[in-house]
Motif scaffolding. Structure first.
Motif, PDB file in Angstrom:
ATOM      1  N   ARG A 111       8.988 -14.264  23.067  1.00 31.71           N
ATOM      2  CA  ARG A 111       7.629 -13.787  22.752  1.00 31.71           C
ATOM      3  C   ARG A 111       6.558 -14.471  23.593  1.00 31.71           C
ATOM      4  NH1 ARG A 111       7.029 -14.665  17.003  1.00 31.71           N
ATOM      5  NH2 ARG A 111       8.177 -12.698  16.819  1.00 31.71           N
ATOM      6  N   GLU A 168      11.632 -11.233  20.229  1.00 32.03           N
ATOM      7  CA  GLU A 168      11.418 -12.406  19.384  1.00 32.03           C
ATOM      8  C   GLU A 168      11.721 -13.706  20.121  1.00 32.03           C
ATOM      9  OE1 GLU A 168      13.771 -11.771  15.900  1.00 32.03           O
ATOM     10  OE2 GLU A 168      12.301 -10.402  14.979  1.00 32.03           O
ATOM     11  N   ALA A 171       7.765  -9.087  20.338  1.00 31.30           N
ATOM     12  CA  ALA A 171       6.830  -9.874  21.145  1.00 31.30           C
ATOM     13  C   ALA A 171       5.398  -9.787  20.632  1.00 31.30           C
ATOM     14  CB  ALA A 171       6.876  -9.399  22.593  1.00 31.30           C
ATOM     15  N   ASN A 172       5.160  -8.943  19.620  1.00 37.75           N
ATOM     16  CA  ASN A 172       3.835  -8.768  19.030  1.00 37.75           C
ATOM     17  C   ASN A 172       2.823  -8.240  20.061  1.00 37.75           C
ATOM     18  OD1 ASN A 172       2.021  -8.765  16.867  1.00 37.75           O
ATOM     19  ND2 ASN A 172       1.330 -10.852  17.291  1.00 37.75           N
TER      20      ASN A 172
END
Length: 361
Positions: free
Chosen positions: A30, A27, A89-90
């Motif tokens: 990211r 997060e 971090a998607n």
């Protein structure tokens, strides 16, 4: 917090369960992780294309997914931390494999030549070689200059197991570091032809830093199903140490020569060298000879070691590397003293970077 200040080496602190630590890392970093993903994926595809092996991004990610599947069998707790980083971090686990394990992934796509000198210069100094009579492990970390803004220190304080501090990249597991049990480990790249789907070197180092001795750490790496080849320098608070050379499918321990162990980017073990995928190259040959010459003395202090890591003999072939067209430079340096729990690290080259000293407790 942005980590794009080259001058200062940022320290990222994580705590909790593996999943929680991964989520925190993903997060807060990211944007940087996603940028590094594109740099490293493009590098891997370019390398493969230069060897006549062309992949599109979808195919490359499918191959990375094969490797990523091996992690859970190796260590479910590492898998949990990876899931946390990827979620934060998607990105996918396959994409995170590329972010963290570039050299092993490149080996898997294509085991052809890297730019000469791509890698590191590392060494182990036993007690009788150092001024403070303490086992010391040190190295330059040389890689693509475009990776330098992503170099950071990460301190992990898990709910269970030893705490660690390591020099690594944004979104990365442990790469070069120590734990509170007194185990220290570093690494540099070698190239062999037996790459396979498996865990990459950051998975191995992260697992090794959960161990309580250098012997246990070396055995952990030797017993794993590895994706690619690497050399590992390992020591602990008892003064015990190992130089461990690994291909994907075999491994060998290196003996101390002249009272120390040094290593650059070419297999020194005859057993591993049989699988070698490239010639030694001018830089690796020069650095190996030069480091052996510089280390052939006793009573080396921390300042002496910093000077050795800063050595420019040979210009573009030197131990201390600067981007002179190959796109390769010294991205970071580290000196570890596991017997007294001290770690010194900087980003950039040893003579330019701002050194920080940490007590690993």
């Amino acid at each position: 917090m942005s980590i794009f200040s080259i001058e200062q080496l940022p320290l990222i602190k994580l705590h909790g369960t593996p999943m929680q630590m991964g989520q925190q890392f993903g997060e807060q970093s990211r944007d940087e992780i996603q940028r590094l993903l594109q740099i490293r994926l493009n590098s891997a595809l370019k390398h493969a294309a230069a060897r006549g092996r062309s992949y599109d991004e979808v195919t490359a990610l499918a191959l990375a997914h094969q490797c990523a599947q091996a992690v859970n069998d190796f260590d479910p707790t590492i898998q949990q931390e990876l899931v946390g980083i990827a979620n934060g971090a998607n990105i996918s686990l396959a994409q995170l494999f590329i972010v963290q394990g570039l050299t092993d992934f490149r080996d898997y796509l294509s085991w052809g030549d890297l730019p000469d000198g791509y890698g590191c210069t590392s060494f182990i100094l036993p007690r009788d070689r150092t001024a403070n009579k303490s086992l010391t492990l040190a190295q330059n970390w040389d890689l693509l200059t475009s990776n330098m803004p992503f170099v950071c220190l990460v301190k992990r304080q898990p709910n269970q197991g030893p705490s660690t501090i390591s020099l690594t990249i944004t979104g990365g597991l442990s790469m070069i570091g120590m734990n509170s049990e007194g185990v220290a480990i570093g690494t540099n790249n070698i190239k062999t032809t037996d790459s396979q789907p498996g865990v990459h070197y950051l998975h191995l180092i992260h697992k090794a830093l959960s161990c309580s001795s250098a012997k246990e750490a070396a055995a952990t790496i030797q017993s794993a199903k590895r994706c690619g080849a690497h050399y590992y320098l390992i020591g602990d608070s008892s003064g015990d140490y190992y130089g461990l050379e690994c291909s994907a499918t075999t491994s060998d321990l290196l003996p101390a020569t002249k009272g120390f162990i040094s290593h650059c980017n070419h297999p020194l073990s005859p057993k591993i060298n049989m699988l070698n995928a490239e010639d030694m190259g001018e830089s690796t040959q020069h650095r190996q000879q030069r480091i052996n010459h510089l280390l052939d003395q006793s009573n080396l202090s921390t300042d002496d070691i910093k000077s050795i890591l800063s050595d420019h003999n040979g210009d573009h072939l030197a131990i201390c590397r600067h981007d002179v067209g190959e796109g390769i430079s010294t991205n970071g340096c580290i000196i570890m003293e596991p017997e007294n729990g001290t770690l010194h690290a900087c980003r950039m080259s040893a003579h330019e970077g701002f050194w920080n000293t940490y007590a690993v407790s």
